[in-house]
Design an enzyme around this catalytic site. Sequence first.
Site: not given
Length: 249
Positions: A119, A207-209
């Site tokens: 993301m 912001g990440s996953r």
Amino acid sequence: MANDLLDNKGRGEAGWSWPAIHPEGRKYGLVVAAASLVTAFLAWETIAWPLAFLALGVLAFFRDPERIVPHDEKAIVSPADGMVSLISEVEPPPELAMADAAGNPGLGDAPLTRISIFMSVFDVHINRTPIAGQVSRLIYVPGKFLNADLDKASEENERQHLLVSRPDGLQIGFTQIAGLVARRIVPFVKQGDIVAVGQRIGLIRFGSRVDVYLPAGTAPAVIKGQKVVAGETVLARVGENRLLEGSAQ
């Protein structure tokens, strides 16, 4: 697509219309907007304008569009908006693999297909559950803040593991991973909660996953580089094992 943009039903691009803003974003947006107004009142225009744009950016980041969830018991839907950055065969993390203290089974230690969704800061960051069931496991693990797109982020970064179990024995494990900018995972559910498919279960800031572990014998229905939409895009269908060209990485 034009109607989707107007009625905000969440088919990917609809996220850029003006949906509801999650409460997490309202408080940040309000603070930045207030700072912008104060600096504008003091005629500090070089500060006021950037703050005004920042306030809009914060509100856009925390946008929370509605989604059209597929009515398919076999469907495993995406828990996150973003891009499929990696599809690989790996052993589930210990937090999801092992049985818990009460003896309830985990995913086991045999390799499973993992779909990693990255993301960016421009994606909707509300996460949703891939299937309906009970949150049978929720484990938070503190850690580093490496680039979430790196493979080792799944083992070293701050993360939260969730296991959703159905009465028929199906279990889907997935992991929220904080990234280089993201510094906090915010849960909306707790262990033991009953959730619907596509239900909001948390968010990761800036912001990440998210990693999703498919059950054995199930092949991904997406490919690396594909854009996915939380609660709508079908990542796989339980028991369907036909590989798409480009899905094996």
